[in-house]
Design a protein around this motif. Structure first.
Motif, PDB file in Angstrom:
ATOM      1  N   HIS A   4      10.135 -16.227 -28.651  1.00 33.57           N
ATOM      2  CA  HIS A   4       9.264 -15.148 -29.420  1.00 33.57           C
ATOM      3  C   HIS A   4       8.167 -14.922 -27.888  1.00 33.57           C
ATOM      4  O   HIS A   4       7.259 -14.409 -28.889  1.00 33.57           O
ATOM      5  N   ALA A   5       8.547 -14.386 -26.765  1.00 33.34           N
ATOM      6  CA  ALA A   5       7.333 -14.287 -25.995  1.00 33.34           C
ATOM      7  C   ALA A   5       8.347 -13.123 -24.975  1.00 33.34           C
ATOM      8  O   ALA A   5       9.503 -13.198 -24.360  1.00 33.34           O
ATOM      9  N   ASP A  36       2.462 -11.025 -22.312  1.00 34.32           N
ATOM     10  CA  ASP A  36       3.220 -11.451 -23.667  1.00 34.32           C
ATOM     11  C   ASP A  36       3.094  -9.898 -24.662  1.00 34.32           C
ATOM     12  O   ASP A  36       1.577  -9.741 -25.556  1.00 34.32           O
ATOM     13  N   PHE A  37       4.052  -9.522 -24.622  1.00 32.62           N
ATOM     14  CA  PHE A  37       3.442  -8.111 -25.236  1.00 32.62           C
ATOM     15  C   PHE A  37       4.273  -7.964 -27.112  1.00 32.62           C
ATOM     16  O   PHE A  37       5.520  -9.441 -27.387  1.00 32.62           O
ATOM     17  N   ASP A  38       4.079  -8.233 -27.978  1.00 30.07           N
ATOM     18  CA  ASP A  38       4.229  -8.250 -29.950  1.00 30.07           C
ATOM     19  C   ASP A  38       5.491  -7.093 -30.062  1.00 30.07           C
ATOM     20  O   ASP A  38       4.842  -6.246 -30.116  1.00 30.07           O
ATOM     21  N   GLU A  54       8.522  -7.990 -30.707  1.00 31.42           N
ATOM     22  CA  GLU A  54       9.721  -8.886 -32.326  1.00 31.42           C
ATOM     23  C   GLU A  54      10.154  -8.166 -33.190  1.00 31.42           C
ATOM     24  O   GLU A  54       8.796  -7.612 -33.955  1.00 31.42           O
ATOM     25  N   ASP A  79       9.459  -9.020 -37.045  1.00 32.03           N
ATOM     26  CA  ASP A  79       8.709  -9.900 -37.853  1.00 32.03           C
ATOM     27  C   ASP A  79       9.636 -10.729 -38.496  1.00 32.03           C
ATOM     28  O   ASP A  79      11.240 -10.260 -38.785  1.00 32.03           O
ATOM     29  N   SER A  88      14.165 -13.654 -29.606  1.00 28.12           N
ATOM     30  CA  SER A  88      13.764 -12.954 -30.380  1.00 28.12           C
ATOM     31  C   SER A  88      14.226 -11.764 -30.240  1.00 28.12           C
ATOM     32  O   SER A  88      14.937 -11.716 -29.143  1.00 28.12           O
ATOM     33  N   LYS A  92       8.803  -0.261 -31.886  1.00 30.21           N
ATOM     34  CA  LYS A  92       8.007  -1.359 -31.316  1.00 30.21           C
ATOM     35  C   LYS A  92       7.600  -1.021 -30.190  1.00 30.21           C
ATOM     36  O   LYS A  92       7.301  -0.582 -29.194  1.00 30.21           O
ATOM     37  N   LYS A 138       0.114  -9.310 -27.652  1.00 26.79           N
ATOM     38  CA  LYS A 138       0.720 -10.281 -28.335  1.00 26.79           C
ATOM     39  C   LYS A 138      -0.862 -11.436 -28.748  1.00 26.79           C
ATOM     40  O   LYS A 138      -0.942 -11.840 -28.282  1.00 26.79           O
ATOM     41  N   ARG A 139      -1.636 -11.979 -29.915  1.00 27.41           N
ATOM     42  CA  ARG A 139      -2.307 -12.385 -30.084  1.00 27.41           C
ATOM     43  C   ARG A 139      -1.821 -13.312 -31.418  1.00 27.41           C
ATOM     44  O   ARG A 139      -1.015 -13.515 -31.775  1.00 27.41           O
TER      45      ARG A 139
END
Length: 320
Positions: free
Chosen positions: A21-22, A79-81, A83, A85, A96, A102, A180-181
């Motif tokens: 998930h990265a 690292d971007f979000d 993926e 859910d 991922s 997105k 990504k947070r």
């Protein structure tokens, strides 16, 4: 004729290589593909490192700018979000799966930047410098080197120009919502002295990377040699068990020998000049040692006063 893959096909490729998930993506200035001096010298440095590594019977040099990786100058890496859910993900949980919506929004956000306007009036020459971005206790032996060896990394020192700084800074706000947070601060930041440590942590938490703004240090990665063969590298090179026994001092010495040979040749070119220029911005998949994977380019934006604005560019992946 080289085929250009669809965005959907490229996303499938990136899904396969997206682990744990990265989604680390590198927004960068790729060196032009023509045979200019800077590209030639970057390839030459990587060729020497690979040759010296092979001659030492280690074959531990992991950067291959001839086939696997892209010569580039990173503007922003995070690292971007992007993926799907977790509830919508299917199959192997270790993979991922990218969310096309997105990803399209992410690329559209970058496309709102008029890179040509950002650099208007600035000199966007790309050249090397003897000014290392790593602080040394004794710089007397470093003032004639156009490269830096730091840990496992070997890098060419790129002149930190207002043009590159402006391009890097222009990216931060448009992509901020995609970072990504919670943000993981790199472990090396803790080893910095104050006030650099606090500043690096602040930039990491605010922007997603410590290597922006005051921490922006442009470079060209030409080598990555990790004697310990830890974690990710070990999964690929576990059959070379002798690598784990390779002394880091020995590794440093052959890399220094290789780069000294390169440096001597490069210094002879400086009288005639050896430079390139910013011609575009690209985004691609980050790989080992801070490299960018070849054939992972998601989009490319041309830069120049006589070119189309970013939103008018062809929105498709390009193989380089």
């Amino acid at each position: 004729m080289m085929m250009r893959p669809s965005l959907a096909a490229l996303l499938l490729h990136l899904t396969i290589i997206a682990i744990s998930h990265a989604i680390y993506l590198d927004i960068h200035v790729p060196l032009p593909n023509d045979d200019d001096c800077l590209m030639t010298q970057t390839l030459r440095a990587n060729e020497l490192l690979r040759s010296y590594s092979s001659n030492q019977n280690y074959d531990s040099e992991q950067v291959d700018l001839f086939s696997r990786h892209v010569p580039h100058i990173t503007l922003f890496l995070a690292d971007f979000d992007l993926e799907l859910d977790d509830g919508n993900a299917e199959g192997d949980e270790s993979l991922s799966q990218l969310n096309v919506t997105k990803v399209n929004s992410f690329l559209a956000a970058i496309s709102t930047i008029n890179f040509t306007q950002v650099i208007q009036g600035l000199d966007c020459t790309l050249s090397l410098s003897t000014q290392s971005f790593i602080e040394h206790n004794d710089d007397s032996n470093n003032n004639d080197k156009f490269y830096t060896i730091n840990g496992a990394f070997t890098m060419l020192n790129v002149q930190n120009t207002p043009c590159l700084k402006a391009l890097s800074s222009a990216i931060l706000d448009p992509v901020e919502s995609f970072v990504k947070r919670p943000i993981i601060v790199p472990s090396w930041a803790a080893s910095l002295p104050e006030p650099e440590r606090s500043a690096a942590i602040y930039r990491s938490r605010k922007y997603g990377s410590p290597n922006v703004k005051e921490g922006f240090s442009p470079h060209l990665t030409v080598g990555f040699d990790d004697p310990s063969r830890g974690s990710a590298a070990g999964a690929t090179y576990h059959h070379h068990s002798s690598h784990a026994d390779m002394n880091s001092e020995t590794s440093m010495q052959w890399r220094e020998d290789a780069m000294e040979q390169w440096n001597e040749g490069f210094a002879l070119l400086m009288n005639d000049g050896c430079s390139s220029e910013v011609k575009g911005i690209a985004v691609g998949r980050n790989s080992i040692g801070g490299t960018v994977l070849a054939n992972s380019r998601m989009r490319y934006w041309k830069v120049g006063n006589d070119l189309f604005l970013p939103h008018e560019h062809e929105a498709q992946a390009v193989i380089i």
